[in-house]
Scaffold this motif. Structure first.
Motif, mmCIF file in Angstrom:
data_model
loop_
_atom_site.group_PDB
_atom_site.id
_atom_site.type_symbol
_atom_site.label_atom_id
_atom_site.label_comp_id
_atom_site.label_asym_id
_atom_site.label_seq_id
_atom_site.Cartn_x
_atom_site.Cartn_y
_atom_site.Cartn_z
ATOM 1 N N ILE A 1 40.014 -93.634 -38.786
ATOM 2 C CA ILE A 1 39.128 -92.584 -39.299
ATOM 3 C C ILE A 1 37.711 -93.126 -39.452
ATOM 4 O O ILE A 1 36.740 -92.468 -39.061
ATOM 5 N N ALA A 2 37.573 -94.328 -39.982
ATOM 6 C CA ALA A 2 36.248 -94.928 -40.131
ATOM 7 C C ALA A 2 35.588 -95.140 -38.772
ATOM 8 O O ALA A 2 34.389 -94.867 -38.601
ATOM 9 N N ALA A 3 36.358 -95.599 -37.802
ATOM 10 C CA ALA A 3 35.813 -95.812 -36.457
ATOM 11 C C ALA A 3 35.425 -94.490 -35.806
ATOM 12 O O ALA A 3 34.396 -94.394 -35.133
ATOM 13 N N THR A 4 36.234 -93.464 -36.030
ATOM 14 C CA THR A 4 35.922 -92.136 -35.500
ATOM 15 C C THR A 4 34.649 -91.600 -36.128
ATOM 16 O O THR A 4 33.775 -91.066 -35.436
ATOM 17 N N LYS A 5 34.536 -91.766 -37.431
ATOM 18 C CA LYS A 5 33.341 -91.293 -38.133
ATOM 19 C C LYS A 5 32.095 -92.006 -37.630
ATOM 20 O O LYS A 5 31.064 -91.374 -37.393
ATOM 21 N N GLU A 6 32.209 -93.308 -37.450
ATOM 22 C CA GLU A 6 31.052 -94.085 -37.001
ATOM 23 C C GLU A 6 30.610 -93.675 -35.597
ATOM 24 O O GLU A 6 29.433 -93.505 -35.333
ATOM 25 N N LYS A 7 31.575 -93.490 -34.704
ATOM 26 C CA LYS A 7 31.228 -93.216 -33.310
ATOM 27 C C LYS A 7 30.968 -91.738 -33.042
ATOM 28 O O LYS A 7 30.078 -91.403 -32.258
ATOM 29 N N TYR A 8 31.729 -90.845 -33.684
ATOM 30 C CA TYR A 8 31.656 -89.430 -33.339
ATOM 31 C C TYR A 8 31.296 -88.509 -34.499
ATOM 32 O O TYR A 8 31.299 -87.286 -34.338
ATOM 33 N N GLY A 9 30.968 -89.069 -35.652
ATOM 34 C CA GLY A 9 30.649 -88.238 -36.811
ATOM 35 C C GLY A 9 29.469 -87.308 -36.572
ATOM 36 O O GLY A 9 29.541 -86.110 -36.860
ATOM 37 N N ASN A 10 28.372 -87.840 -36.046
ATOM 38 C CA ASN A 10 27.198 -86.998 -35.788
ATOM 39 C C ASN A 10 27.488 -85.940 -34.739
ATOM 40 O O ASN A 10 27.019 -84.798 -34.840
ATOM 41 N N TYR A 11 28.233 -86.290 -33.716
ATOM 42 C CA TYR A 11 28.603 -85.369 -32.645
ATOM 43 C C TYR A 11 29.401 -84.192 -33.215
ATOM 44 O O TYR A 11 29.072 -83.027 -32.952
ATOM 45 N N CYS A 12 30.408 -84.475 -34.006
ATOM 46 C CA CYS A 12 31.239 -83.413 -34.595
ATOM 47 C C CYS A 12 30.420 -82.570 -35.575
ATOM 48 O O CYS A 12 30.561 -81.345 -35.612
ATOM 49 N N HIS A 13 29.576 -83.222 -36.355
ATOM 50 C CA HIS A 13 28.738 -82.500 -37.316
ATOM 51 C C HIS A 13 27.795 -81.545 -36.593
ATOM 52 O O HIS A 13 27.608 -80.395 -37.018
ATOM 53 N N THR A 14 27.216 -81.980 -35.498
ATOM 54 C CA THR A 14 26.296 -81.135 -34.733
ATOM 55 C C THR A 14 27.006 -79.904 -34.195
ATOM 56 O O THR A 14 26.466 -78.792 -34.250
ATOM 57 N N ILE A 15 28.200 -80.089 -33.666
ATOM 58 C CA ILE A 15 28.965 -78.950 -33.160
ATOM 59 C C ILE A 15 29.216 -77.952 -34.282
ATOM 60 O O ILE A 15 28.979 -76.744 -34.129
ATOM 61 N N ALA A 16 29.687 -78.427 -35.412
ATOM 62 C CA ALA A 16 29.982 -77.539 -36.544
ATOM 63 C C ALA A 16 28.705 -76.888 -37.077
ATOM 64 O O ALA A 16 28.689 -75.693 -37.396
ATOM 65 N N PHE A 17 27.626 -77.643 -37.151
ATOM 66 C CA PHE A 17 26.371 -77.100 -37.678
ATOM 67 C C PHE A 17 25.812 -76.009 -36.767
ATOM 68 O O PHE A 17 25.278 -75.007 -37.245
#
Length: 186
Positions: free
Chosen positions: A18-34
């Protein structure tokens, strides 16, 4: 960390995934949701739900590419939240506008038969998009996958809004014709 290493952490049920996912893809997922919700707090909740969704679905899934898999999870959480908000007369209307533009090209999934044919439809749309020049394909994906506003696409590519709208209109028409040639009747 590479995607296959992150997936191996999920398979090992190691919480570092989860930490690795957040670090690598957190901004990407946040942008999609935003882009769907236009609210940072809601987008953050959807992003966190994405990590849980990945945790619960990997294993048995071994997604490739991981970014698309996570993006789809984030998008689905955001769209579900958007549906809740519009039921409460809340929202900015952007998602409805984007989805209504495509409804003449892509049938809504309303029957069991259509659900079964979804993979065929996805494959045909992929072939259509990869036959397009890169810039057209990217604009189409940004509008209909990431739900970018036409204004933002125009600014990003140095085009007028009317040129972007026209390009998308022609691509939707071309997609409709392509789907019909592939035997997908609308």
């Amino acid at each position: 960390m590479k995607d296959n290493e992150i997936i191996d952490l999920y398979w090992a049920r190691n919480e570092k995934a989860i930490a690795a996912t957040k670090e690598k893809y957190g901004n990407y997922c946040h942008t999609i949701a935003f882009n769907i919700l236009h609210n940072n707090e809601d987008a953050e909740e959807c992003t966190n739900d994405t990590y849980l969704g990945a945790w619960n679905s990997i294993p048995p899934q071994r997604p490739n590419p991981l970014s698309t898999y996570l993006g789809k999870i984030a998008r689905n959480f955001a769209l579900n939240r958007y549906k809740q908000y519009t039921a409460q007369k809340r929202g900015l209307g952007q998602v409805t506008a984007v989805l209504s533009e495509l409804e003449e090209c892509v049938p809504a999934e309303t029957t069991v038969e259509q659900a079964v044919e979804e993979k065929v439809l996805v494959s045909v749309i992929d072939r259509f998009l990869y036959a397009q020049p890169r810039i057209k394909r990217t604009i189409f994906i940004r509008r209909y996958w990431h739900l970018w506003a036409i204004r933002n696409i125009a600014d990003t590519y140095g085009m007028s809004e009317s040129k972007v709208a026209s390009l998308l209109f022609r691509m939707r028409n071309d997609l409709r014709i392509f789907l019909e040639k592939e035997g997908i009747m609308l």
